[in-house]
Design an enzyme around this catalytic site. Structure first.
Site, PDB file in Angstrom:
ATOM      1  N   GLY A 105       6.531  28.051 -68.714  1.00 10.35           N
ATOM      2  CA  GLY A 105       5.776  26.815 -68.832  1.00 10.35           C
ATOM      3  C   GLY A 105       4.288  27.027 -68.994  1.00 10.35           C
ATOM      4  N   LYS A 106       3.806  28.241 -68.620  1.00  7.18           N
ATOM      5  CA  LYS A 106       2.377  28.586 -68.705  1.00  7.18           C
ATOM      6  C   LYS A 106       1.506  27.484 -68.105  1.00  7.18           C
ATOM      7  CE  LYS A 106       3.050  31.583 -72.715  1.00  7.18           C
ATOM      8  NZ  LYS A 106       4.503  31.382 -72.913  1.00  7.18           N
ATOM      9  N   ARG A 107       1.893  27.001 -66.953  1.00  7.91           N
ATOM     10  CA  ARG A 107       1.153  25.926 -66.298  1.00  7.91           C
ATOM     11  C   ARG A 107      -0.204  26.431 -65.812  1.00  7.91           C
ATOM     12  NH1 ARG A 107       4.396  23.394 -69.065  1.00  7.91           N
ATOM     13  NH2 ARG A 107       5.845  21.878 -68.201  1.00  7.91           N
TER      14      ARG A 107
END
Length: 311
Positions: A105-107
């Site tokens: 998700g590369k949040r």
């Protein structure tokens, strides 16, 4: 610690790879799509239904071979709430089959917003006096470039729920060096500095095999930096994208491993998802073709890594 479970699964299967579940409708056999469209129409609901059936077939075939899957959230979010539901059901199904799940998700945020991301993807959500898992992945990819404010909310959730994270350090994309290779005032490249933060953050999530619950994303397309970081970050496990369709091979990923054959899990997405198309297999054999490609990838990497041993 969550990554201990992943490491044990890697050792049990003698396979340091993860299958990226990044589905596009073009990858899905027509008989699956036709069935979904007949039930739901050519709608977001129909697309999400087709993706879920496709994913379940892949998971059934891959789970005896591959220790983990990595669904990329964007490929589900593009189909609205219906696609997000499919992401949730894909995570649940993969975990039921004994696979370790890394949500890609590369949040990236701070404070209460990052706490919400952490609760959604790794923790539990409170509904009055009750709590429930929203997505329930084992690990999440995150962007650490907002600094510790964006990581500490995750560490707390990881401690409480036996979860892990993978922080972007040296990514596989061609332009990554525009920022990540730049030297800071002290002379170290940005990616080396971020790697050092991973070691620091990981000290709060120690693991029993020498690797913490804070991993790093380091691309196969930069093998020299991969080897450099392996030597510099002894407690940080690597998630290595870039094998296969992005151009990385076994020799490129080999520097990411330690003397025990541990230290890295290598991702491939398109080469597995589209194996049936590449090999000219019958549509109904799409999952069988994916499993064959996963075995080929495993054997390719293991020929250089050697036996995987738990210390």
């Amino acid at each position: 610690m969550s990554l201990d479970r992943m490491i044990e699964k890697i050792a049990a299967l003698q396979n340091p790879t993860v299958a990226g579940l990044d589905p596009k409708l073009d990858y899905i056999p027509s008989y699956i799509k036709e069935k979904a469209y007949a039930a739901c129409g050519k709608t977001l609901e129909g697309a999400a239904a087709a993706i879920l059936e496709y994913n379940k077939g892949l998971i059934d075939a891959l789970s005896p071979i591959v220790p983990a899957v990595k669904p990329q959230a964007a490929y589900y979010e593009m189909y609205g709430w219906q696609g997000v539901r499919t992401l949730c059901e894909t995570i649940r199904y993969a975990r039921e089959k004994g696979m370790f799940v890394i949500t890609d998700g590369k949040r990236n945020d701070i404070g209460a917003t990052m706490e919400a991301y952490a609760a959604a993807h790794l923790g539990v959500t409170a509904v009055e006096e009750e709590t429930a898992e929203a997505f329930g992945a084992d690990a999440l990819t995150v962007n650490g470039y907002l600094g510790s404010d964006g990581i500490r909310p995750l560490l707390k959730v990881c401690q409480q729920g036996d979860k892990g994270i993978f922080v972007l350090v040296k990514t596989s994309n061609p332009s990554s060096g525009e920022l990540q290779d730049e030297a800071l005032a002290g002379g170290a490249a940005v990616y080396r500095t971020m790697g050092g933060f991973c070691e620091k953050w990981g000290a709060e999530l120690p693991g029993k095999y020498g690797y913490s619950g804070v991993g790093a994303v380091v691309g196969a397309t930069y093998p020299a930096q991969l080897g450099e970081l392996r030597a510099a970050l002894p407690a940080t496990f690597f998630l290595v994208p870039g094998y296969g369709a992005q151009g990385g091979g076994a020799a490129d990923v080999a520097p990411g491993f330690d003397k025990n054959g541990l230290g890295a899990i290598v991702n491939a997405s398109r080469s597995i998802l589209c194996a049936w198309q590449k090999t000219g297999a019958a549509e109904k054999d799409y999952a069988k073709a994916a499993a064959a490609e996963a075995v080929r990838m495993r054997d390719d990497i293991m020929a250089l890594v050697g036996e995987i041993r738990l210390p």
